[in-house]
Design an enzyme around this catalytic site. Structure first.
Site, PDB file in Angstrom:
ATOM      1  N   CYS A 103       0.832  -1.200   0.000  1.00 36.28           N
ATOM      2  CA  CYS A 103       0.000   0.000   0.000  1.00 36.28           C
ATOM      3  C   CYS A 103       0.872   1.259   0.000  1.00 36.28           C
ATOM      4  O   CYS A 103       1.506   1.553  -1.009  1.00 36.28           O
ATOM      5  CB  CYS A 103      -0.985  -0.033   1.167  1.00 36.28           C
ATOM      6  SG  CYS A 103      -2.360   1.127   0.941  1.00 36.28           S
ATOM      7  N   HIS A 123      -3.613  -5.284   1.453  1.00 36.46           N
ATOM      8  CA  HIS A 123      -3.394  -5.617   2.858  1.00 36.46           C
ATOM      9  C   HIS A 123      -3.908  -7.032   3.111  1.00 36.46           C
ATOM     10  O   HIS A 123      -4.832  -7.502   2.446  1.00 36.46           O
ATOM     11  CB  HIS A 123      -4.158  -4.658   3.772  1.00 36.46           C
ATOM     12  CG  HIS A 123      -3.639  -3.254   3.757  1.00 36.46           C
ATOM     13  ND1 HIS A 123      -2.439  -2.898   4.316  1.00 36.46           N
ATOM     14  CD2 HIS A 123      -4.173  -2.114   3.248  1.00 36.46           C
ATOM     15  CE1 HIS A 123      -2.250  -1.601   4.163  1.00 36.46           C
ATOM     16  NE2 HIS A 123      -3.288  -1.101   3.522  1.00 36.46           N
TER      17      HIS A 123
END
Length: 483
Positions: A329, A427
């Site tokens: 991310c 994630h």
């Protein structure tokens, strides 16, 4: 319909864990229950089925209640993006960013969202199990409180107060907290729970008798200290690891000031063949097989912090010696050439140079991407699932060599031509056993042992319910839950 609230004398007293335990205990009784946290401040979040964002602890509590996470379980989420300001998320959607003073005035609006969510859950479930935030005795935060007694007073629910004896001063914590509450709030506290006790309970009993005589309130029970209990932390990084096998992969994660969703690394902490190290400020990055750049709520400022600690130089040296680097991310965005924040979403508007390791750039946009996804990790065509939480839109030549092919037809992330660098927006990718094993093999581990992280979490949720049965006054709990 009944509502029971757990409040703590301090942060990390055990509120999240107790609510998780009580949810699973009620499920065992055949009682439908739903977790609820009015206001949460955390950088660890989860994505709900409807594409909203809630605190990660509530997602774990939902699992304990055998429910899918929903935005009503955590209607107000604050994600700090500086020492004095936070992004404000209402019913799963980011609505604004504001400093602490401005938010104090905004609480009246936030309370409307809290009460609306609670009303919907109360209509749908016989029991709403509520987690407070921090301590109810923070005098400076009492006005317009929506997280603790302000909420309990608004919905007229009983409260259990939990304290961590492992910190020391447990009787002062409990009595002092009670003394700082108003008379109506004191009456609302129906009992105390002492958490993380180790030793002979007989030595504690005189203190328990004194506490009950001093306050006129019962001790609902004493929960033991459990050494090997692993649940995802709401905020603070948990560095505990299980005993490791002889052959281990050395993994290093630099801890950034605004690190987000560090729960990504819990499956690695629990893996018997992984030695995971979190590196803090001023610490050099040691020799490792894999360096992971984690998610970040403020990518540009965390990039500056990374450079100030010399970690950019360490990453470059690590790559020269053949090591592997993974960016997740915000960490993915750092791997690129530039990060642009024209709207000032994460701080002052402007642009920052990335590490220049992959040929792409990222622009932060107002609309946040929130989705649960499944796909194939292209390293080994391995099954992978995870979730996206990001405001960045990334573009560039490096994306043509994707890291993941998603089931919805999109591609995600990038891999370097030499195979040393991989970046992804996903994630939770280590929670899928096949993807975790593929990544560990890519990083250099031979004969990988496959670990089912979800099964480990389910096992520990069951252990928590056992603690309720064995150490708490379940007759009083049934009464307070209206069953």
């Amino acid at each position: 319909m009944s509502t029971l609230m757990v409040q703590g004398t301090t942060s990390d007293a055990g509120k999240s864990t107790l609510v998780t335990a009580l949810c699973r205990w009620l499920v065992r009784q055949g009682v439908p229950v739903v977790p609820f946290k009015p206001q949460n401040m955390a950088l660890n979040s989860a994505v709900t089925a409807e594409g909203g964002e809630i605190g990660r602890a509530q997602a774990v509590q939902a699992q304990a209640a055998n429910l899918a996470p929903h935005t009503d379980m955590n209607p107000v989420l604050l994600k700090p993006n500086s020492d004095t300001g936070s992004q404000v998320i209402i019913h799963g959607r980011a609505v604004t960013s504001m400093n602490a003073v401005a938010y104090h005035d905004y609480k009246a609006i936030a309370m409307q969202a809290v009460l609306a969510s609670h009303a919907r859950l109360s209509q749908a479930y016989p029991v709403v199990m509520v987690e407070g935030a921090g301590s109810p005795a923070e005098i400076n935060l009492r006005a317009n409180d929506i997280a603790n007694m302000g909420f309990a007073e608004a919905v007229d629910c009983p409260v259990l107060l939990i304290a961590d004896i492992n910190r020391g001063g447990v009787f002062a914590h409990l009595v002092g907290t009670l003394e700082l509450l108003s008379p109506s709030e004191q009456a609302r506290v129906k009992g105390f729970i002492i958490n993380r006790f180790r030793g002979d309970i007989a030595l504690l009993q005189p203190g328990l008798d004194w506490l009950e005589a001093r306050t006129g309130k019962p001790v609902v029970g004493v929960l033991p200290y459990v050494m090997d209990l692993h649940l995802e932390a709401e905020d603070g990084i948990d560095q505990r690891q299980i005993d490791k096998a002889a052959q281990v992969l050395k993994v290093v994660v630099p801890v950034l000031p605004r690190i987000s969703n560090h729960t990504d690394f819990d499956p690695l902490r629990l893996h018997p063949q992984v030695d995971l190290q979190f590196i803090g400020p001023g610490q050099p990055i040691p020799a490792a097989d894999l360096i992971i750049l984690p998610g970040s709520k403020s990518v540009r400022s965390d990039l500056a912090y990374l450079r100030a600690n010399g970690w950019d130089t360490a990453v470059a040296r690590h790559l020269r010696y053949g090591g592997k680097v993974l960016g997740i991310c915000g960490g993915l965005q750092m791997l690129g050439e530039q990060v642009h924040d024209p709207l000032g979403l994460e701080g002052l508007a402007g642009s920052s140079d990335g590490l220049g390791l992959l040929a792409f750039s990222t622009t932060l946009e107002e609309e946040k991407q929130l989705r649960n996804v499944r796909g194939r990790l292209l390293l080994e065509d391995a099954d992978v699932s995870g979730y996206e939480i990001h405001a960045g839109v990334t573009s560039g030549d490096a994306l043509s060599n994707a890291a993941v092919r998603l089931d919805d037809g999109r591609s995600d992330g990038a891999q370097s031509a030499d195979g040393q660098i991989l970046g992804t927006y996903l994630h939770g990718l280590f929670e899928t056993p096949a993807a975790c094993s593929a990544l560990l093999r890519w990083a250099g581990l031979q004969d990988v042992q496959e670990v089912d992280y979800h099964a480990l979490r389910e096992r520990d949720i069951e252990r928590l319910a056992d603690l309720v049965e064995n150490h708490l006054d379940t007759e009083l709990l049934r009464k307070l839950c209206g069953i």
